[in-house]
Design a protein around this motif. Structure first.
Motif: not given
Lengths: 370, 202
Positions: A172-200
């Motif tokens: 959640d911490y990593l994704m929240t930081r990324l979400q904030t970055r997407i909100q801040d950078n309009t260029e990143l809003q041109n892409y769909y970011f697919v966020e998946l959680k996986s394991d070892m």
């Protein structure tokens, strides 16, 4: 009492007894430890060689560090992975894996395919993960792997694996930081970011099959005729695949900006119009559409005209008309675990509504705002 | 790919100079207690926890024997395997067993079981205690193992199993009391039978 307590070990959860049972079961399954079948002499010889190689390697590492202690050489970084607490796989078409340290910075960037090897990411080592992801996406765009000006949706698949669950660094911490970055950078809003959680386990399985982790997971939710692995772009061009993915895996898909959606729909309507298809009702919808209505229109058009989403550019061959099996409207299904549907605007989606001033133009704000 | 030196809980270097069986045993012994407690707490069922633990280690052993992929953090890897096993376990269960107790007595003032613990555990051998415990319901058996086999305190059990501490304390107190009563009954019975035998002989 202490002496009595010790004997509990032999009553239940007996460590040695359980180990014996494991070996018995393993031998029933014909599992044999491969390296036990080595003659003593052979073993001794190997040990001598191992010792010499080990000393030589240690000398090389020491010498390398002494000569150039600042260079984050990939081979040396490999040996200090004990601090890695998470991995983020980035699949665009270039596929990378980022090793993330406790403080959220990236210690290693591994190129997982030939496309990735063409991009130089050396300078990104040591930056926070969201910075690295942002830079990789922009580099891939600049290198032509993604074209936001064509009529295709552009997807970036991010798969996070927390390797050390005791770490304070969480998904959640990593994704929240990324979400904030997407909100801040309009260029990143041109892409769909697919966020998946996986394991070892899945990470190792993917590695064993030599498939980038994100592609391994998304392809695992569908069946292809010959078992081929689809790229992210190929996978997401089919709305059925997205529905299938959402029903099986915990996934969050961020939405693109209103400008990007408007641009995309305008391009599609232009293609359809060139084919002689009456798009006036869609154009009317487009002119007064809110963000939510744009998302719906985008999804409806993708369902009705699946070829639109797979075309390289609007100059290529025109779509073949509505799919016979296409539903009238796309009914996105929420995931079984309650994950929100992708067509609902995510928290990061811009909430601005209203009519774009010029639908035929590409959003002009391409600069980084951070 | 060769086995290179990794760290296990940042203290133990493994893989170098070990064959695969030795490597497995090193990881097994280093992780056994942690994972036993984990399975016990997450299942609340002694037998199921033991079965899941054994199956998980068997899969891990097969993986170590059959693949050349080095594991960077074996503890994290095993925890992930454990979570996979538990997911399947939960899916196979219609409902997870919950502690059934009289609601009236649920929050009653519980005496500190420490004295009772001492009087039971110091006087009765573990085999006898376990013979009584085996007849008890879950998750009381699990509480007893976590408390006396793995030496956890009430708070740790409570937090690990997401059960109120008072419930754990109360259940353990009753279990010990039951054990003590059963033991006293059987002792007095055996005393009576031996004294009647002696009388009969006289």
């Amino acid at each position: 009492m202490r002496n009595v307590k010790k004997t509990w070990n032999s009553i239940q959860f007996d460590e040695d007894e359980l180990l014996e049972a494991i070996y018995q079961k393993a031998s029933q399954d014909s599992i044999r430890p491969q390296r036990l079948i080595i003659s003593q002499e052979e073993n001794m010889n190997k040990n001598v060689w191992k010792g010499l190689i080990g000393i030589g390697f240690a000398l090389l590492v020491v010498l390398g560090l002494w000569l150039n202690p600042q260079t984050p050489n990939k081979t040396v970084v490999e040996e200090v992975k004990q601090d890695v607490v998470a991995y983020i796989a980035v699949d665009i078409n270039p596929s990378f894996e980022l090793a993330v340290l406790e403080d959220g910075t990236v210690s290693t960037i591994t190129a997982l395919n030939e496309d990735a090897e063409t991009l130089d990411t050396t300078d990104l080592i040591g930056l926070p993960s969201e910075d690295v992801i942002e830079e990789i996406v922009l580099m891939a765009t600049e290198a032509g792997f993604i074209d936001t000006l064509d009529a295709q949706d552009d997807y970036v698949v991010l798969t996070t694996v927390i390797a050390d669950e005791t770490s304070t660094l969480t998904y959640d911490y990593l994704m929240t930081r990324l979400q904030t970055r997407i909100q801040d950078n309009t260029e990143l809003q041109n892409y769909y970011f697919v966020e998946l959680k996986s394991d070892m386990v899945e990470r190792l399985e993917a590695e064993g099959q030599n498939v980038p982790l994100g592609l391994y997971i998304i392809n695992g939710t569908i069946e292809t005729e010959d078992g081929t692995i689809l790229s992210a772009k190929e996978f997401f061009s089919n709305p059925d695949n997205v529905t299938q993915l959402q029903s099986q895996v915990h996934v969050n898909i961020t939405q693109v900006s209103q400008e990007q959606l408007t641009y995309m729909i305008t391009a599609w309507l232009s293609q359809l119009s060139e084919q002689g298809i009456d798009v006036s009702s869609y154009q009317t919808q487009l002119e007064s559409a809110t963000y939510e209505a744009l998302v719906q229109l985008h999804d409806d058009l993708k369902d009705l005209y699946p070829d639109l989403a797979t075309m390289g550019s609007k100059n290529e061959s025109a779509p073949q008309g509505p799919s016979e099996n296409a539903p009238e409207t796309k009914q996105s299904q929420p995931a079984q675990d309650g994950t929100p549907s992708s067509v609902e605007p995510s928290q990061s989606a811009p909430e601005t509504t209203g009519t774009p001033s010029d639908n035929s133009k590409k959003p002009s704000d391409k600069g980084k705002s951070n | 790919m060769s086995w290179i030196c990794h760290t296990l809980e940042k203290t133990l270097c493994y893989g170098k100079g070990m064959n695969r069986k030795e490597l497995f045993e090193t990881i097994y012994h280093a992780s056994f207690t942690t994972l036993s407690k984990y399975f016990l707490m997450k299942t609340g069922h002694v037998q199921d926890a033991q079965d899941l633990l054994q199956d998980m280690y068997l899969d891990f052993y097969k993986m170590i024997i059959n693949t050349d992929t080095p594991i960077e953090n074996p503890i994290a890897y095993l925890k992930t395997m454990a979570n996979h096993s538990l997911s399947k376990y939960y899916a196979s269960k219609d409902q997870i067993s919950t502690l059934k107790m009289d609601s009236d007595n649920f929050f009653e003032q519980i005496e500190d079981p420490l004295d009772l613990e001492i009087s039971v555990l110091d006087k009765i051998d573990v085999e006898t205690i376990w013979s009584y415990v085996e007849a008890m319901n879950e998750p009381v058996k699990t509480f007893i193992l976590l408390r006396y086999r793995f030496n956890l305190n009430y708070r740790e059990i409570s937090e690990g199993m997401n059960i109120p501490e008072s419930t754990v304390k109360s259940a353990l107190y009753r279990a010990l009391k039951e054990i003590k009563e059963k033991y006293n009954q059987s002792s007095s019975k055996s005393e009576k039978s031996s004294s009647s035998k002696v009388k009969g002989r006289m």
